[in-house]
Write an enzyme that holds these catalytic residues in place. Sequence first.
Site, PDB file in Angstrom:
ATOM      1  N   ASN A   1       0.909  -1.287   0.167  1.00 11.78           N
ATOM      2  CA  ASN A   1       0.153   0.027   0.063  1.00 11.78           C
ATOM      3  C   ASN A   1       0.859   1.269  -0.132  1.00 11.78           C
ATOM      4  O   ASN A   1       2.193   1.341   0.491  1.00 11.78           O
ATOM      5  CB  ASN A   1      -0.974   0.011   1.278  1.00 11.78           C
TER       6      ASN A   1
ATOM      7  N   SER B   1       1.681  -4.440   4.060  1.00  9.02           N
ATOM      8  CA  SER B   1       1.490  -2.822   4.429  1.00  9.02           C
ATOM      9  C   SER B   1       3.018  -2.418   4.365  1.00  9.02           C
ATOM     10  O   SER B   1       3.966  -3.050   4.480  1.00  9.02           O
ATOM     11  CB  SER B   1       1.067  -2.624   6.025  1.00  9.02           C
ATOM     12  N   ASP B   2       2.901  -1.125   3.892  1.00  6.98           N
ATOM     13  CA  ASP B   2       4.267  -0.400   3.930  1.00  6.98           C
ATOM     14  C   ASP B   2       4.785  -0.260   5.482  1.00  6.98           C
ATOM     15  O   ASP B   2       4.164  -0.270   6.530  1.00  6.98           O
ATOM     16  CB  ASP B   2       4.265   0.880   3.271  1.00  6.98           C
ATOM     17  N   TYR B   3       5.911   0.230   5.713  1.00  6.69           N
ATOM     18  CA  TYR B   3       6.435   0.170   6.958  1.00  6.69           C
ATOM     19  C   TYR B   3       5.811   0.774   8.017  1.00  6.69           C
ATOM     20  O   TYR B   3       5.593   2.163   7.760  1.00  6.69           O
ATOM     21  CB  TYR B   3       8.020   0.740   6.684  1.00  6.69           C
ATOM     22  N   GLY B   4       5.094   0.264   8.846  1.00  8.84           N
ATOM     23  CA  GLY B   4       4.514   0.815   9.955  1.00  8.84           C
ATOM     24  C   GLY B   4       3.231   1.498   9.664  1.00  8.84           C
ATOM     25  O   GLY B   4       2.533   2.317  10.183  1.00  8.84           O
TER      26      GLY B   4
END
Length: 838
Positions: free
Chosen positions: A348, A381-384
């Site tokens: 995302n 998901s992208d990081y965090g």
Amino acid sequence: MIGIWHALVDQPRMKLQFKIEKKGSYTLDAVMEPLPAPLTFTNVAVEGNHIRGTGQVFWNPGDELVAELDFQEDSFTGHVYIPSFGTIPLQGSRGRGPYMALSLINEVAPYRKGLVIERCDNEIQEAIDQLLAKMSLEEKVGQMCQCQASNFSFGSEIVSDPPEKLVAEGRAGSVLGAFDITRVFELQKIAVEQSPHGIPLLFNADVIHGSQTIFPIPLAWSCSWDMEAIKEACAIAAKEASASGTVYNHAPMIDVSRDARWGRVSEGAGEDPYLGSLIAKAQVEGYQGDSLFSEETLIACLKHFIAYGAAEAGRDYNSVDIAEPTLRNVYLPPFISALESGAASVMNAFNIYQGVPVAANKYLLKELLREQLGFEGVLISDYGSVDEIRIHGYAKDEKEAALKAVQATMDIEMVTRSYEALPELVREGKLSEQQIDDAVRRILYLKYKSGLMDDPFRYVRPEKEMEYHFSKEHLQASLELARKSIVLLKNDGVLPLVKDAGTIALIGPFADCKDLLGPWQFTRYGHETVSLYEGMTEKGFAEERLLVARGSGVNEPLEGGIEAAVAQARKADIVVLALGESSEMSGEAASRMDIVLPESQQRLAEAVAATGKPIVLVLTNGRPLVLDWFEQHVSAIVETWFLGSQAGHAIADVLMGDHNPSGKLTMSFPARIGQVPVYYNHFNTGRPLLEANKHQKYISKYLDGPNEPLYPFGFGLSYTSFAYSKVKLDRSRMRAGETILASVEVTNTGTAAGEEIVQLYIQDCCGSIVRPVKELKGFRKVSLAVGESLEVTFNITAEELTFWTPDIGYTAEPGQFKALIGASSRHLQEAAEFELLD
């Protein structure tokens, strides 16, 4: 002491490699293994056999790095101070030293299963059903969680248990950032031997433009317009990374980028959705190969879905506000192309769309991506970004953020731990266990498809690391793509340089510098990057004919630097001015308000230009820059971007005419910063600026500058010249299912053989929604000898005329069109008109 040296360290376990060179003054570069951590020493002093270097570490520029080394004939002693490691005593010798994972070859051998037979999809689904039936809800959720391989963080500090604990308890199904093959082996052993069902881990990494052999940054390689070379680069990257245990690649980035202030333009293919779609396809095919079952391929993950490149003000992670036709016609096409090529994963975007963070956006992820586009793979998901749903203000806490992400069909949460609330959400009836099963099924499918479930250690191949990493063949491929990626922006005849033309002054912070790899690379061979100076000396320039002066740092002046540079320039016949951005100035979290060269470099350029010597500007950078002053004051401009491991050789080949440049820009270069975002495929206004009305006031224009960019999309010069005939159409009308042939004759009218990228643009004159002034719809690369002519033909079908409209969806509307062919989006032959009939 000149050459490569190494020292082995027991605590912490590592190998340090140093490369020492002397080009007037001494330089010292170093890397740490197993971490891909370059150590750059900007101040180097030598006294006898003693060398002292100071610098800063890349992960925290405020921390000072110090090395003190004493050399004998084939050995050295000393120490290095590295922040977070302290002072490390050293005792070493010449050469790269032993391969660090050599002992792992025998250690991993008993764990390998040998011949593994690829399962068909029916067999995989049956095995998944059996495994899911054995797993508790908590164990299923563990597969949806990703942890880091170490405490290193790419953002704010993550609160989490150690990876060993998470893996052993089955609370992690994948691992991010295990750069060391030994670390991969350690964690995979824990997963297989200690976790509840022995399910192996996926090892994820960002392999953006090479693993150990570094290729040009994606914005650079897009300027080659060479799909086969880009595909080969990705295949080589997959070969090298998979040998080290990486299975899942967080690439390619296929965001369309129109705002050069955004640092991540360096990772993409520029401003055009058509060209971006072809490059997205080439990258997926390169990474994934013919089958994910091959242990020399990587799972490709498309990022960032979607419209991340439209971040307001070019500021990373910022909001996006675009209409759905823009989403569908500009930002979606590369994703459609990559999904049709079989991409197994999607990531995302960080931004919001229509007020909802993409990580929780059911319309984008569930309805558009999965239901309309038919994507059945893993959504990560992208990081965090799951936790950031809360920070955006779209969820009251981490638990609600996890709920909304899963409702949007997000399968894996990268690094943060919000998904640990999922079992409670199921028990509360807010999520169904079927939703969890669906996600886990997709994750396990990849583990079976890649062969991990049958042989968890098949990607741990230290013997292949030794064979593939930084190999001669891979370096040659990097060099060839680097040459093709260079774009000649200006040349008044000073290039190519004549080999016996006299003395050349290499001036600037990139004259003799190894910071030519760019952002998002983790090679352990950075100290062996070929600098511009090295590339030129390989051409046979004697030291007395190749004068060198830094003149300034990248962002700061050097005491006496300008004076020394001017002195060298005055002694030279030609100046090669090597300026640009450091790697940290582009890429993620590297947005810039003013995309000009830093003031210290501008002052250096002005002082050198005042000598009156011919100047060739060689640029190292990760984005388009404002170059209006240089366009007026230098003789030639060579855009080299960040070219990778063989950068210096590629640049020297072009400067000396051993390679005739053929690259074409894939992002427009603004004339002024106030134009940004500026791109060729814009809409007309109701009051467009024309030659006939340019002196009127109430027209869509600036008072203090042009509307047009300095260098447009598709632009690039050659050491020869090409002439185009008028555009010819074989017919002026067609119906759906029919084809019009558009052609021009291209002639090499110069004095050297060369390659030209002939470009087809189409304008839809009137539509149910406003259409761009022109759109790239085809191109051909042709090689022509001096005086040779070739007819270049394009097929125009309804496919080239199709776009998305809110009322109908995708359609080719009947009406009038124009076909334009030429050397760039600005330099086109007179349009030929045709009509699409009902």
